[in-house]
Design a protein around this motif. Structure first.
Motif, PDB file in Angstrom:
ATOM      1  N   PRO A   1       0.793  -1.056  -0.062  1.00 32.55           N
ATOM      2  CA  PRO A   1      -0.212  -0.192   0.023  1.00 32.55           C
ATOM      3  C   PRO A   1       0.972   1.196   0.072  1.00 32.55           C
ATOM      4  N   GLU A   2       2.190   1.107   0.442  1.00 33.41           N
ATOM      5  CA  GLU A   2       2.909   2.475   0.613  1.00 33.41           C
ATOM      6  C   GLU A   2       3.173   3.092  -0.741  1.00 33.41           C
ATOM      7  N   TRP A   3       2.999   1.853  -1.910  1.00 32.16           N
ATOM      8  CA  TRP A   3       3.456   2.452  -3.177  1.00 32.16           C
ATOM      9  C   TRP A   3       2.317   3.556  -3.681  1.00 32.16           C
ATOM     10  N   PHE A   4       1.399   3.491  -2.873  1.00 33.80           N
ATOM     11  CA  PHE A   4       0.085   4.486  -3.520  1.00 33.80           C
ATOM     12  C   PHE A   4       0.039   5.627  -2.619  1.00 33.80           C
ATOM     13  N   THR A   5       1.176   6.181  -1.718  1.00 34.86           N
ATOM     14  CA  THR A   5       1.118   7.141  -0.857  1.00 34.86           C
ATOM     15  C   THR A   5       0.914   8.404  -1.725  1.00 34.86           C
ATOM     16  N   PRO A   6       1.836   8.814  -2.897  1.00 33.65           N
ATOM     17  CA  PRO A   6       1.467   9.932  -3.557  1.00 33.65           C
ATOM     18  C   PRO A   6       0.057  10.009  -4.101  1.00 33.65           C
ATOM     19  N   VAL A   7      -0.754   9.070  -4.471  1.00 36.25           N
ATOM     20  CA  VAL A   7      -1.854   9.014  -4.911  1.00 36.25           C
ATOM     21  C   VAL A   7      -3.105   9.343  -3.874  1.00 36.25           C
ATOM     22  N   PHE A   8      -2.663   8.961  -2.594  1.00 38.50           N
ATOM     23  CA  PHE A   8      -3.726   9.057  -1.426  1.00 38.50           C
ATOM     24  C   PHE A   8      -3.474  10.557  -0.773  1.00 38.50           C
ATOM     25  N   ALA A   9      -1.970  10.853  -0.861  1.00 41.72           N
ATOM     26  CA  ALA A   9      -1.713  12.029   0.058  1.00 41.72           C
ATOM     27  C   ALA A   9      -2.607  13.067  -0.063  1.00 41.72           C
ATOM     28  N   PRO A  10      -3.192  13.420  -1.388  1.00 40.18           N
ATOM     29  CA  PRO A  10      -3.820  14.766  -1.180  1.00 40.18           C
ATOM     30  C   PRO A  10      -5.231  14.617  -0.707  1.00 40.18           C
ATOM     31  N   LEU A  11      -5.657  13.265  -0.278  1.00 42.79           N
ATOM     32  CA  LEU A  11      -6.952  13.224   0.551  1.00 42.79           C
ATOM     33  C   LEU A  11      -6.774  13.020   1.881  1.00 42.79           C
ATOM     34  N   ALA A  12      -5.693  13.013   2.467  1.00 46.25           N
ATOM     35  CA  ALA A  12      -5.562  12.737   3.866  1.00 46.25           C
ATOM     36  C   ALA A  12      -5.224  14.103   4.570  1.00 46.25           C
ATOM     37  N   PRO A  13      -5.792  14.137   5.759  1.00 46.36           N
ATOM     38  CA  PRO A  13      -5.833  15.364   6.629  1.00 46.36           C
ATOM     39  C   PRO A  13      -4.170  15.744   6.689  1.00 46.36           C
ATOM     40  N   GLU A  14      -4.183  17.039   6.674  1.00 49.51           N
ATOM     41  CA  GLU A  14      -2.795  17.583   7.077  1.00 49.51           C
ATOM     42  C   GLU A  14      -1.950  17.113   8.266  1.00 49.51           C
ATOM     43  N   GLY A  15      -0.872  16.414   7.921  1.00 45.69           N
ATOM     44  CA  GLY A  15      -0.124  16.100   8.827  1.00 45.69           C
ATOM     45  C   GLY A  15      -0.759  14.589   9.360  1.00 45.69           C
ATOM     46  N   GLY A  16      -1.613  14.150   9.082  1.00 48.22           N
ATOM     47  CA  GLY A  16      -2.206  12.751   9.258  1.00 48.22           C
ATOM     48  C   GLY A  16      -1.714  11.516   8.557  1.00 48.22           C
ATOM     49  N   PRO A  17      -1.917  10.322   8.800  1.00 44.67           N
ATOM     50  CA  PRO A  17      -1.221   9.382   8.020  1.00 44.67           C
ATOM     51  C   PRO A  17      -2.336   9.167   6.692  1.00 44.67           C
ATOM     52  N   VAL A  18      -1.418   8.735   5.920  1.00 42.24           N
ATOM     53  CA  VAL A  18      -1.849   8.534   4.345  1.00 42.24           C
ATOM     54  C   VAL A  18      -2.453   7.239   4.091  1.00 42.24           C
ATOM     55  N   ILE A  19      -1.632   6.168   4.597  1.00 42.74           N
ATOM     56  CA  ILE A  19      -1.826   4.736   4.381  1.00 42.74           C
ATOM     57  C   ILE A  19      -2.100   4.173   5.679  1.00 42.74           C
ATOM     58  N   TYR A  20      -3.171   3.291   5.640  1.00 39.95           N
ATOM     59  CA  TYR A  20      -3.877   2.641   6.908  1.00 39.95           C
ATOM     60  C   TYR A  20      -2.698   1.358   7.468  1.00 39.95           C
ATOM     61  N   GLU A  21      -2.260   1.686   8.432  1.00 41.36           N
ATOM     62  CA  GLU A  21      -1.254   0.680   8.833  1.00 41.36           C
ATOM     63  C   GLU A  21      -1.395  -0.047  10.258  1.00 41.36           C
ATOM     64  N   ARG A  22      -2.547   0.235  10.852  1.00 35.32           N
ATOM     65  CA  ARG A  22      -3.030  -0.202  11.942  1.00 35.32           C
ATOM     66  C   ARG A  22      -2.791  -1.708  12.006  1.00 35.32           C
ATOM     67  N   THR A  23      -3.500  -2.452  11.021  1.00 36.86           N
ATOM     68  CA  THR A  23      -3.604  -3.917  10.943  1.00 36.86           C
ATOM     69  C   THR A  23      -3.342  -4.136   9.245  1.00 36.86           C
ATOM     70  N   SER A  24      -2.692  -5.348   9.148  1.00 35.04           N
ATOM     71  CA  SER A  24      -2.444  -5.805   8.017  1.00 35.04           C
ATOM     72  C   SER A  24      -3.682  -5.632   7.027  1.00 35.04           C
ATOM     73  N   LEU A  25      -3.456  -5.338   5.810  1.00 36.41           N
ATOM     74  CA  LEU A  25      -4.452  -5.343   5.009  1.00 36.41           C
ATOM     75  C   LEU A  25      -4.550  -6.645   4.359  1.00 36.41           C
ATOM     76  N   LEU A  26      -3.676  -7.535   4.335  1.00 40.47           N
ATOM     77  CA  LEU A  26      -3.881  -8.785   3.695  1.00 40.47           C
ATOM     78  C   LEU A  26      -4.680  -9.535   4.867  1.00 40.47           C
ATOM     79  N   SER A  27      -4.405  -9.549   6.098  1.00 47.48           N
ATOM     80  CA  SER A  27      -5.338 -10.217   7.066  1.00 47.48           C
ATOM     81  C   SER A  27      -6.674  -9.903   7.047  1.00 47.48           C
ATOM     82  N   LEU A  28      -6.851  -8.518   6.912  1.00 45.45           N
ATOM     83  CA  LEU A  28      -8.056  -7.908   6.782  1.00 45.45           C
ATOM     84  C   LEU A  28      -8.824  -8.627   5.689  1.00 45.45           C
TER      85      LEU A  28
END
Length: 244
Positions: A22-49
């Motif tokens: 998912p980190e590959w898509f940081t530039p794509v999602f960055a404009p949609l994240a709040p200023e100073g907030g996380p861009v990629i969800y990392e609390r839990t593995s997306l594979l396991s979810l």
């Protein structure tokens, strides 16, 4: 070259990248994240979810298929024809109750976790499978059924060897619709602590992080598209094999 031969691998590759890298898509999602907030969800593995999400959908859809097809068989027999209106009413109840209401009612009995979500998806998935199974079993070619009787097949043999195979393409259409509905609906399971991709979407809604919402929505959407396409291909191959 057919569009599908290029598009399918591209969608699969995109889905795997979103889940595994998912980190590959940081530039794509960055404009949609709040200023100073996380861009990629990392609390839990997306594979396991993703695996948990698909597992819940598969379990609920399998249970709904067994119950709906069995009920359809029973009410299309002469002895069970009188119960068809009642069975339709029961199947319709699953669609009448919103999944959120089912979750609210199931949590006090089953507790938090996957249980309430399985119940909600099971009830919500009954109707399309049930109606399509009935349609398939009640629109069989009369000449084929007469031929089956003529060669001495018993009722049970006609059901197993003739009726169910001929009704399978139509029944699969209902199963496909049920599975796709379940894939999207399962996201609300995270509101009662079920491990689904809804966890990413809900986290985004709670923190006003559109990047999380889009990330979770894209993964669910890609799963739905690819599974829908795979099931359509299975239906077409079965139809061609049976000469339909």
């Amino acid at each position: 070259m057919k569009v599908g031969t290029v598009l399918r691998p591209a969608l699969v590759a995109l889905l795997l990248a979103l889940i595994l890298r998912p980190e590959w898509f940081t530039p794509v999602f960055a404009p949609l994240a709040p200023e100073g907030g996380p861009v990629i969800y990392e609390r839990t593995s997306l594979l396991s979810l993703s695996l948990s999400h698909l597992g819940i959908v598969a379990a609920a859809s399998a249970a709904a298929t067994v119950v709906a097809v069995t009920l359809a068989i029973l009410v299309t027999r002469p002895a069970g024809a009188a119960f068809r209106p009642l069975s339709r009413s029961i199947a319709n109840m699953g669609q009448t109750f919103p999944p959120v209401a089912v979750l609210a009612l199931a949590v006090p009995v089953l507790g938090f976790g996957a249980g309430p979500t399985l119940v909600a998806l099971f009830l919500y998935g009954l109707l399309p499978i049930f109606e399509n199974a009935i349609a398939g079993l009640t629109t069989l070619p009369p000449t084929t059924m007469e031929a089956a009787r003529g060669i001495g097949l018993s009722r049970w043999q006609r059901l197993i060897r003739v009726e169910l195979p001929l009704a399978l393409p139509v029944t699969l259409t209902g199963i496909r619709l049920s599975v796709i509905i379940a894939l999207g609906t399962a996201t609300i399971g995270s509101t009662v602590a079920a491990r689904t991709l809804g966890e990413v979407i809900i986290a985004g809604l709670l923190t006003n992080n559109t990047a999380f919402v889009l990330q979770g929505g894209l993964i669910v959407g890609l799963f739905a598209m690819l599974i829908y396409d795979a099931m359509v291909q299975i239906e077409l191959r079965l139809a061609r094999r049976m000469g339909l």
